[in-house]
Design a protein around this motif. Structure first.
Motif, short mmCIF file in Angstrom:
data_model
loop_
_atom_site.label_atom_id
_atom_site.label_comp_id
_atom_site.label_asym_id
_atom_site.label_seq_id
_atom_site.Cartn_x
_atom_site.Cartn_y
_atom_site.Cartn_z
N ARG A 193 -45.09 89.33 -65.25
CA ARG A 193 -45.47 88.93 -66.53
C ARG A 193 -44.63 87.34 -66.73
O ARG A 193 -43.44 87.52 -66.53
CB ARG A 193 -45.38 89.53 -67.82
N THR A 194 -44.97 86.32 -67.76
CA THR A 194 -44.09 85.22 -68.26
C THR A 194 -43.14 85.98 -69.47
O THR A 194 -43.71 86.81 -69.99
CB THR A 194 -45.18 84.41 -68.75
N ASN A 228 -36.09 80.73 -68.31
CA ASN A 228 -37.61 80.98 -68.42
C ASN A 228 -38.53 80.49 -67.28
O ASN A 228 -39.35 81.17 -66.90
CB ASN A 228 -38.15 81.01 -69.82
N ASN A 268 -38.08 82.67 -64.80
CA ASN A 268 -37.99 84.03 -65.24
C ASN A 268 -36.86 84.91 -64.68
O ASN A 268 -37.07 86.12 -64.08
CB ASN A 268 -39.42 84.99 -64.45
#
Length: 122
Positions: free
Chosen positions: A27-28, A74, A77
């Motif tokens: 998932r992000t 981000n 990740n």
């Protein structure tokens, strides 16, 4: 689902440094808090540090404040924990975690990594 894998642990002498990484997949992570916890033999798991989704605010346990720095990328990740001025009492298995809620509460974290050993010894 989120899968987390820690890396960068090992053996270091007191006063030395290590940089832990936590690579996430599945998932992000842009909407999740991320944190580090640790557990030493015979002791309860304890909060170490956490960072908000944007990466602009961080929280630390008093025992590591001023010595450890948490960060996140981000786009990759990935989350990091830079550990400086390490002490023997920092030795533990360190766990990466992802979740929502209060950053300092273990109950806020839904996904956990396998853990990685950090040993601080002469």
């Amino acid at each position: 689902q989120v899968q987390l894998v820690e890396s960068g642990g090992g053996l270091v002498q007191p006063g030395g440094s290590l940089r832990l990484s936590c690579a996430a997949s599945g998932r992000t992570l842009g909407f999740y808090i991320m944190g580090w916890f640790r557990q030493a033999p015979g002791k309860e798991r304890e909060f170490v540090a956490a960072i908000v989704p944007s990466g602009t605010s961080a929280y630390y346990a008093d025992s590591v404040k001023g010595r450890f720095t948490i960060s996140r990328d981000n786009a990759k990740n990935t989350m990091y924990l830079q550990m400086n001025s390490l002490k023997p009492e920092d030795a533990a298995v360190y766990y990466c975690a992802v979740g929502r809620g209060s950053p300092g509460a273990g109950s806020s974290y839904e996904y956990w990594g396998q853990g990685i050993q950090v040993t601080v010894s002469s």
